[in-house]
Design an enzyme around this catalytic site. Sequence first.
Site, PDB file in Angstrom:
ATOM      1  N   GLY A  12       5.383   2.099  -2.279  1.00  0.00           N
ATOM      2  CA  GLY A  12       4.000   2.285  -2.715  1.00  0.00           C
ATOM      3  C   GLY A  12       3.197   1.006  -2.571  1.00  0.00           C
ATOM      4  O   GLY A  12       2.246   0.757  -3.309  1.00  0.00           O
ATOM      5  N   GLY A  15      -0.797   0.703  -2.313  1.00  0.00           N
ATOM      6  CA  GLY A  15      -1.641   1.160  -3.405  1.00  0.00           C
ATOM      7  C   GLY A  15      -2.286   0.031  -4.180  1.00  0.00           C
ATOM      8  O   GLY A  15      -2.179  -1.145  -3.820  1.00  0.00           O
ATOM      9  N   GLN A  16      -2.953   0.397  -5.284  1.00  0.00           N
ATOM     10  CA  GLN A  16      -3.692  -0.582  -6.076  1.00  0.00           C
ATOM     11  C   GLN A  16      -2.791  -1.670  -6.637  1.00  0.00           C
ATOM     12  O   GLN A  16      -3.071  -2.860  -6.501  1.00  0.00           O
ATOM     13  CB  GLN A  16      -4.426   0.132  -7.221  1.00  0.00           C
ATOM     14  CG  GLN A  16      -5.665   0.891  -6.785  1.00  0.00           C
ATOM     15  CD  GLN A  16      -6.301   1.626  -7.956  1.00  0.00           C
ATOM     16  OE1 GLN A  16      -5.762   2.588  -8.465  1.00  0.00           O
ATOM     17  NE2 GLN A  16      -7.456   1.178  -8.377  1.00  0.00           N
ATOM     18  N   ASP A  57       9.658   7.282   3.227  1.00  0.00           N
ATOM     19  CA  ASP A  57       9.375   8.209   2.143  1.00  0.00           C
ATOM     20  C   ASP A  57      10.356   7.898   1.027  1.00  0.00           C
ATOM     21  O   ASP A  57      11.574   8.054   1.197  1.00  0.00           O
ATOM     22  CB  ASP A  57       9.545   9.650   2.631  1.00  0.00           C
ATOM     23  CG  ASP A  57       9.097  10.680   1.601  1.00  0.00           C
ATOM     24  OD1 ASP A  57       9.087  10.347   0.406  1.00  0.00           O
ATOM     25  OD2 ASP A  57       8.776  11.820   2.000  1.00  0.00           O
ATOM     26  N   TYR A 147       0.931  14.107 -15.411  1.00  0.00           N
ATOM     27  CA  TYR A 147       1.269  12.705 -15.151  1.00  0.00           C
ATOM     28  C   TYR A 147       2.090  12.146 -16.304  1.00  0.00           C
ATOM     29  O   TYR A 147       3.143  11.524 -16.105  1.00  0.00           O
ATOM     30  CB  TYR A 147      -0.016  11.912 -14.970  1.00  0.00           C
ATOM     31  CG  TYR A 147       0.165  10.443 -14.668  1.00  0.00           C
ATOM     32  CD1 TYR A 147       0.748  10.032 -13.483  1.00  0.00           C
ATOM     33  CD2 TYR A 147      -0.284   9.475 -15.558  1.00  0.00           C
ATOM     34  CE1 TYR A 147       0.890   8.679 -13.190  1.00  0.00           C
ATOM     35  CE2 TYR A 147      -0.152   8.120 -15.272  1.00  0.00           C
ATOM     36  CZ  TYR A 147       0.445   7.735 -14.095  1.00  0.00           C
ATOM     37  OH  TYR A 147       0.581   6.398 -13.809  1.00  0.00           O
ATOM     38  N   LYS A 151       6.062  10.791 -16.587  1.00  0.00           N
ATOM     39  CA  LYS A 151       6.383   9.442 -17.044  1.00  0.00           C
ATOM     40  C   LYS A 151       7.376   9.463 -18.205  1.00  0.00           C
ATOM     41  O   LYS A 151       8.269   8.595 -18.279  1.00  0.00           O
ATOM     42  CB  LYS A 151       5.102   8.701 -17.430  1.00  0.00           C
ATOM     43  CG  LYS A 151       4.210   8.367 -16.242  1.00  0.00           C
ATOM     44  CD  LYS A 151       4.928   7.540 -15.194  1.00  0.00           C
ATOM     45  CE  LYS A 151       4.053   7.154 -14.022  1.00  0.00           C
ATOM     46  NZ  LYS A 151       4.789   6.390 -12.997  1.00  0.00           N
TER      47      LYS A 151
END
Length: 318
Positions: A12, A15-16, A57, A147, A151
């Site tokens: 990832g 991403g941010q 992936d 979400y 988590k």
Amino acid sequence: MPSDHQVILVTGAAGQIGTDLVASLRTIHGNDRVIAGCRKTQPDASIAETGPVEYLDAIKRDQVEAVVAKYGVTTIYNLASILSGEAEQNPDLAWKINLGSHKTILDVAVAGKLSQVFWPSSIAVFGGNTPQDNTPQRTILEPESMYGVTKVAGENLSHYYFDKFNLDVRSLRYPGLITVKKFSGGGTSDYTVEMLLSALAGKPYKCFVRPDTVMPLMAMEDAVDATIAVMQAPAARISIRTSYNLAALSFTAAALEAEIKKHVPDFSCTYEPDFRQTIADSWPNSIDDSAAREDWNWRERISLDRLVADILQTGRAP
């Protein structure tokens, strides 16, 4: 302190969080020792041109194992995730990505005898039955979003792998993170970034939460510092094997608007709450992160006024 032999894979990475985290890790460990793992999105030039990039992936074990073997990876930061707003729109995908990638990485780590795994949790694990002020480390976890459900499940999976396999997996419950360096969208706290970007562009902003909405928030720089700090802490200092509460700032949408207007007096903001308001209302107002402060000396550095001033005066995060 980091090991001289540590080789890190960040999934990832485009991403941010990944964009800033990869840059910081490369500064600490060296460019060639930090691999930016991306699924499809090409990372920023600052990442792509300074060190190795691999497209994989994170759900597919063979692809992860191939990269681990190629570079001799010892540590994985798994940031592959579908964020809160997008997860409500596509819950099946959120379950698949958020938990599928986590279990794949944990299995690869156990089989390959990797030294550490980092996995991000979130304040989304809390819900309406959780104490809303100074939310404790150990408390009711009944999330009201997909979400948050992923988590909570991921936190329990982390704890299981630590107990069952003695895997050194560590995690933080991130609050809403604020940065204008990289914006992918899809999060409930993204109104903060969108408001700041609108102010930078000289445009009005229609906010998707009420002006009195308050939630825990944090500058991205502090989040990256905390991530590195928890991973560098001696294992004997890590008392939480689900995920650490983490806190820095708590303010309303109206307070952010007012802070912006100190620098952009003619900035215009209206409020039209959408489905993300329900998610925001289920999150705490403030967080008790005393365990992180005691265990590995967590301290935030960036205040709201500094964050807004730096962004609006320089066009970038501090």
